[in-house]
Design a protein around this motif. Structure first.
Motif, PDB file in Angstrom:
ATOM      1  N   LEU A   1      11.264  -4.955  -6.699  1.00 32.92           N
ATOM      2  CA  LEU A   1      11.164  -3.868  -7.659  1.00 32.92           C
ATOM      3  C   LEU A   1      12.326  -2.887  -7.499  1.00 32.92           C
ATOM      4  O   LEU A   1      12.943  -2.471  -8.492  1.00 32.92           O
ATOM      5  CB  LEU A   1       9.837  -3.139  -7.479  1.00 32.92           C
ATOM      6  CG  LEU A   1       9.630  -1.921  -8.391  1.00 32.92           C
ATOM      7  CD1 LEU A   1       9.507  -2.373  -9.847  1.00 32.92           C
ATOM      8  CD2 LEU A   1       8.400  -1.118  -7.974  1.00 32.92           C
ATOM      9  N   ALA A   2      12.637  -2.492  -6.241  1.00 30.25           N
ATOM     10  CA  ALA A   2      13.704  -1.529  -6.010  1.00 30.25           C
ATOM     11  C   ALA A   2      15.052  -2.075  -6.456  1.00 30.25           C
ATOM     12  O   ALA A   2      15.835  -1.383  -7.116  1.00 30.25           O
ATOM     13  CB  ALA A   2      13.737  -1.143  -4.530  1.00 30.25           C
ATOM     14  N   ILE A   3      15.342  -3.321  -6.128  1.00 28.53           N
ATOM     15  CA  ILE A   3      16.624  -3.912  -6.522  1.00 28.53           C
ATOM     16  C   ILE A   3      16.689  -4.090  -8.035  1.00 28.53           C
ATOM     17  O   ILE A   3      17.727  -3.841  -8.669  1.00 28.53           O
ATOM     18  CB  ILE A   3      16.831  -5.253  -5.802  1.00 28.53           C
ATOM     19  CG1 ILE A   3      16.960  -5.029  -4.293  1.00 28.53           C
ATOM     20  CG2 ILE A   3      18.061  -5.974  -6.336  1.00 28.53           C
ATOM     21  CD1 ILE A   3      17.014  -6.305  -3.485  1.00 28.53           C
ATOM     22  N   GLY A   4      15.584  -4.492  -8.634  1.00 32.93           N
ATOM     23  CA  GLY A   4      15.580  -4.677 -10.082  1.00 32.93           C
ATOM     24  C   GLY A   4      15.791  -3.383 -10.835  1.00 32.93           C
ATOM     25  O   GLY A   4      16.474  -3.370 -11.874  1.00 32.93           O
ATOM     26  N   LEU A   5      15.226  -2.267 -10.360  1.00 34.59           N
ATOM     27  CA  LEU A   5      15.393  -0.990 -11.045  1.00 34.59           C
ATOM     28  C   LEU A   5      16.748  -0.354 -10.763  1.00 34.59           C
ATOM     29  O   LEU A   5      17.418   0.154 -11.679  1.00 34.59           O
ATOM     30  CB  LEU A   5      14.270  -0.026 -10.621  1.00 34.59           C
ATOM     31  CG  LEU A   5      12.849  -0.430 -11.010  1.00 34.59           C
ATOM     32  CD1 LEU A   5      11.852   0.613 -10.482  1.00 34.59           C
ATOM     33  CD2 LEU A   5      12.701  -0.580 -12.515  1.00 34.59           C
ATOM     34  N   ALA A   6      17.162  -0.350  -9.500  1.00 31.37           N
ATOM     35  CA  ALA A   6      18.411   0.318  -9.141  1.00 31.37           C
ATOM     36  C   ALA A   6      19.634  -0.515  -9.464  1.00 31.37           C
ATOM     37  O   ALA A   6      20.733   0.037  -9.649  1.00 31.37           O
ATOM     38  CB  ALA A   6      18.397   0.667  -7.648  1.00 31.37           C
TER      39      ALA A   6
ATOM     40  N   THR B   1       7.787   4.622  -1.594  1.00 30.48           N
ATOM     41  CA  THR B   1       7.556   3.498  -0.688  1.00 30.48           C
ATOM     42  C   THR B   1       8.416   2.271  -0.991  1.00 30.48           C
ATOM     43  O   THR B   1       8.991   1.686  -0.057  1.00 30.48           O
ATOM     44  CB  THR B   1       6.069   3.111  -0.724  1.00 30.48           C
ATOM     45  OG1 THR B   1       5.277   4.267  -0.431  1.00 30.48           O
ATOM     46  CG2 THR B   1       5.773   2.032   0.296  1.00 30.48           C
ATOM     47  N   PRO B   2       8.575   1.833  -2.261  1.00 27.80           N
ATOM     48  CA  PRO B   2       9.381   0.626  -2.493  1.00 27.80           C
ATOM     49  C   PRO B   2      10.855   0.771  -2.122  1.00 27.80           C
ATOM     50  O   PRO B   2      11.548  -0.240  -1.964  1.00 27.80           O
ATOM     51  CB  PRO B   2       9.218   0.395  -4.014  1.00 27.80           C
ATOM     52  CG  PRO B   2       7.964   1.095  -4.381  1.00 27.80           C
ATOM     53  CD  PRO B   2       7.908   2.286  -3.489  1.00 27.80           C
ATOM     54  N   PHE B   3      11.345   1.992  -1.956  1.00 27.00           N
ATOM     55  CA  PHE B   3      12.761   2.215  -1.678  1.00 27.00           C
ATOM     56  C   PHE B   3      13.035   2.532  -0.203  1.00 27.00           C
ATOM     57  O   PHE B   3      14.190   2.597   0.198  1.00 27.00           O
ATOM     58  CB  PHE B   3      13.281   3.368  -2.543  1.00 27.00           C
ATOM     59  CG  PHE B   3      13.066   3.183  -4.012  1.00 27.00           C
ATOM     60  CD1 PHE B   3      14.010   2.547  -4.787  1.00 27.00           C
ATOM     61  CD2 PHE B   3      11.896   3.635  -4.615  1.00 27.00           C
ATOM     62  CE1 PHE B   3      13.813   2.371  -6.151  1.00 27.00           C
ATOM     63  CE2 PHE B   3      11.685   3.460  -5.973  1.00 27.00           C
ATOM     64  CZ  PHE B   3      12.646   2.823  -6.751  1.00 27.00           C
ATOM     65  N   GLU B   4      12.022   2.765   0.590  1.00 28.35           N
ATOM     66  CA  GLU B   4      12.204   3.197   1.974  1.00 28.35           C
ATOM     67  C   GLU B   4      12.575   2.028   2.877  1.00 28.35           C
ATOM     68  O   GLU B   4      12.098   0.904   2.692  1.00 28.35           O
ATOM     69  CB  GLU B   4      10.923   3.854   2.485  1.00 28.35           C
ATOM     70  CG  GLU B   4      10.548   5.122   1.755  1.00 28.35           C
ATOM     71  CD  GLU B   4       9.198   5.653   2.200  1.00 28.35           C
ATOM     72  OE1 GLU B   4       8.566   4.984   3.044  1.00 28.35           O
ATOM     73  OE2 GLU B   4       8.768   6.711   1.693  1.00 28.35           O
TER      74      GLU B   4
ATOM     75  N   THR C   1       0.836  -1.202   0.000  1.00 31.37           N
ATOM     76  CA  THR C   1       0.000   0.000   0.000  1.00 31.37           C
ATOM     77  C   THR C   1       0.872   1.253   0.000  1.00 31.37           C
ATOM     78  O   THR C   1       2.076   1.193   0.218  1.00 31.37           O
ATOM     79  CB  THR C   1      -0.897   0.006   1.244  1.00 31.37           C
ATOM     80  OG1 THR C   1      -0.062  -0.048   2.418  1.00 31.37           O
ATOM     81  CG2 THR C   1      -1.827  -1.183   1.251  1.00 31.37           C
ATOM     82  N   GLY C   2       0.248   2.407  -0.214  1.00 29.14           N
ATOM     83  CA  GLY C   2       0.980   3.665  -0.195  1.00 29.14           C
ATOM     84  C   GLY C   2       1.554   4.062  -1.534  1.00 29.14           C
ATOM     85  O   GLY C   2       2.457   4.910  -1.587  1.00 29.14           O
ATOM     86  N   GLN C   3       1.058   3.504  -2.626  1.00 23.18           N
ATOM     87  CA  GLN C   3       1.570   3.843  -3.952  1.00 23.18           C
ATOM     88  C   GLN C   3       0.801   5.029  -4.535  1.00 23.18           C
ATOM     89  O   GLN C   3      -0.322   5.320  -4.143  1.00 23.18           O
ATOM     90  CB  GLN C   3       1.456   2.633  -4.892  1.00 23.18           C
ATOM     91  CG  GLN C   3       2.075   1.356  -4.350  1.00 23.18           C
ATOM     92  CD  GLN C   3       3.544   1.504  -4.036  1.00 23.18           C
ATOM     93  OE1 GLN C   3       4.280   2.145  -4.780  1.00 23.18           O
ATOM     94  NE2 GLN C   3       3.977   0.900  -2.933  1.00 23.18           N
TER      95      GLN C   3
END
Length: 424
Positions: A239-244, A224-227, A177-179
Motif C-alpha cells: 500500500l505504501a509503495i503503491g501510494l507514494a 502504520t503502513p509507512f513506518e 493491526t493499528g489502523q
C-alpha cells in the motif's frame, strides 16, 4: 591485675554512671536530623535524571515518519525502496517548496502530525496536486479536503476486506493491526469518494476521492503502513509503495513550526478557561488589600543610628532561651564547654594548636584530679535531662576555678614562702 580506668561518662563523685558518646554531633546524627531534606533532594535528582533520559530517548528517536529517520517510527525504509525503484524523493522543509513541487506534477505526501496547516493552505495544496496522500489527517484537513469524510476511531484488528477499486489497495490485499478508520456519508459518496479496507460496519482504513482541482486525494487513517517497524507486516509495504510511488517524483512533506500561520494562532486568553482571568484579577486585589492591611506604614519603620549596641548579657540570655525552648541541651553544653576550654587553655599558657585531649590532661595535672573525670566533664559526658545539664555546667565552673586557684600566687608551695623576695 590493674583496675580499669573510670568510665569516660562518669561525673565527679559518682562511680556507677554509664559510658556516653561524645557530645559534638556526628556526621550520622547530622544526616539523621536532615533526612527529610535529603530525601527531597534525592527525589528531585532522580526526577531530573528520568526526565533527561526520557527527553534524550525521544530526541534520539528522530522525527516521526521522517524520510531520513531509521528508527521504528521513521520512514527511511520506504524512501530507500522507492529510490531503488527510480522514484526521486524530495523532503520538503516548508509549504512553498511542497506547493512548487505539486505544481510540477509530483506526488505529495503530507504528514501534519501537529495540525499546523490551516484550511487555506490545505486547499491550495489539493488544488495544484495531481496526487495528494495525507497520512493521519486531522479535523481541519478533513474539513478542507473531504467534507463528507469523518473520523471513526481505531480498527478492531487486521483488515483484509479491500472493498474498493484503488490499485494500491488491491495490490496490498490486507493491512496490519493499528489502523484508524473513516466513515463516508452520502454526500461524500455522491462526490466520488470510496473507502478501502472495511472493518465491518465501523468504517474504512483508507479513503480516496477527487480534489478541488483535477487530481486525486488519498486519506490514510494511520501512519502504520509507512513506518519502518510495521511496513513489512501484511500488505503495508504494498500500500505504501503503491501510494507514494505513483509517479517518478515524490515530495515528502512534514510541516514544521514555520508553516503555522501566526495570525491565526490562539492567544493565551483563548487557550485558558474563562474563569482563569477573573480568579487572577481577584487574587491580585486580595494580595494588595492584605499587604495594606498587614503592613504597618510606608517609609522607614525605625529611625536610629547604626550600628546598634546589644549588651553581651542580652545575647547570652536570648540564646539560652532559644536552647531551652528547643531542648537543645547538647548544643548549649557544647557552647559552655568551648568557652571553658578556651579559658583553661589560656590560664595554663597552652598554645592555640593544643587539642582538647592535651588541655584535659594539663588541667588534670594542674588540679590533681583524675584525667578520665576531667575529660568527661570537658568532652564526653552527655546530659540526659535539665538536671544533668545544670550539674555538668557546675562541674565545668568548678574545674575552671580549680585550675585558676592552682595557678594563683597564694597557692605557692612553702618553699617559695621561705623566700619572699623570689618571684613565683
Amino acid at each position: 591485675m590493674t583496675a580499669a580506668p573510670p568510665s569516660a561518662a562518669a561525673p565527679s563523685g559518682t562511680a556507677d554512671a554509664v559510658p556516653a558518646d561524645a557530645i559534638t554531633p556526628t556526621f550520622r546524627a547530622g544526616v539523621r536530623r536532615r533526612r527529610i531534606w535529603i530525601v527531597f533532594a534525592v527525589v528531585l535528582v532522580l526526577g531530573a535524571i528520568a526526565l533527561l533520559v526520557l527527553r534524550g530517548g525521544a530526541a534520539g528517536a528522530g522525527q516521526r515518519l521522517g524520510a531520513d529517520n531509521p528508527a521504528p517510527l521513521g520512514a527511511k525504509a520506504l524512501v530507500e525502496v522507492l529510490g531503488s525503484h527510480g522514484v526521486e524523493v524530495e523532503a520538503a522543509a516548508d509549504f512553498d517548496t511542497a506547493l512548487t513541487a505539486a505544481k510540477s506534477g509530483a506526488t505529495v505526501l503530507v504528514f501534519d502530525e501537529f495540525g499546523l496547516l490551516d484550511e487555506q493552505r490545505l486547499s491550495r495544496l489539493a488544488l495544484f496536486s495531481d496526487r495528494l496522500v495525507v497520512v493521519e489527517p486531522g479535523f481541519t484537513a478533513l474539513e478542507a479536503l473531504a467534507p463528507g469524510v469523518r473520523m471513526a476511531g481505531a480498527a478492531s484488528g487486521a483488515l483484509d476486506d479491500v472493498a474498493c477499486e484503488l490499485p494500491a489497495a488491491e495490490n496490498a490485499g490486507a493491512l496490519s493491526t493499528g489502523q484508524r478508520l473513516f466513515t463516508l456519508d452520502d454526500e461524500a459518496t455522491a462526490d466520488g469518494w470510496q473507502g478501502c479496507f472495511r472493518d465491518g460496519e465501523y468504517g474504512f482504513a483508507v479513503a480516496e476521492g477527487p480534489s478541488s482541482g483535477d487530481g486525486r486525494i488519498v486519506l490514510v487513517g494511520a501512519s502504520t503502513p509507512f513506518e519502518n517497524g510495521r511496513i513489512t507486516e501484511r500488505g503495508n509495504a504494498a500500500l505504501a509503495i503503491g501510494l507514494a510511488g505513483a509517479s517518478d517524483e515524490l515530495v515528502w512533506y512534514l510541516p514544521g513550526p514555520l508553516d503555522a500561520d501566526p495570525d491565526q494562532a490562539p492567544t493565551l486568553g483563548e487557550l485558558t478557561p474563562g474563569w482563569v482571568s477573573p480568579v487572577l484579577a481577584l487574587a491580585i486585589v486580595v494580595t494588595v488589600v492584605a499587604g495594606i492591611w498587614r503592613g504597618r506604614r510606608f517609609g522607614p519603620l525605625v529611625v536610629e543610628n547604626l550600628p546598634v549596641h546589644v549588651p553581651a548579657g542580652e545575647t547570652a540570655v536570648g540564646r539560652a532561651r532559644l536552647y531551652a525552648r528547643n531542648a537543645a541541651r547538647t548544643h548549649a553544653l557544647d557552647q559552655l564547654r568551648l568557652g571553658a576550654i578556651a579559658r583553661i587553655a589560656t590560664a595554663l599558657r597552652l598554645p592555640r594548636t593544643a587539642d582538647v585531649s592535651e588541655i584535659a590532661a594539663a588541667a588534670a595535672a594542674a588540679t590533681g584530679r583524675d584525667p578520665w573525670q576531667v575529660r568527661a566533664v570537658l568532652v564526653e559526658a552527655l546530659p540526659v535531662g535539665d538536671r544533668d545539664l545544670v550539674r555538668l555546667a557546675n562541674e565545668l565552673d568548678d574545674l575552671e576555678h580549680a585550675v585558676r586557684a592552682t595557678l594563683a600566687p597564694e597557692t605557692s608551695t612553702p618553699h617559695d614562702a621561705e623566700h619572699p623576695g623570689r618571684r613565683p
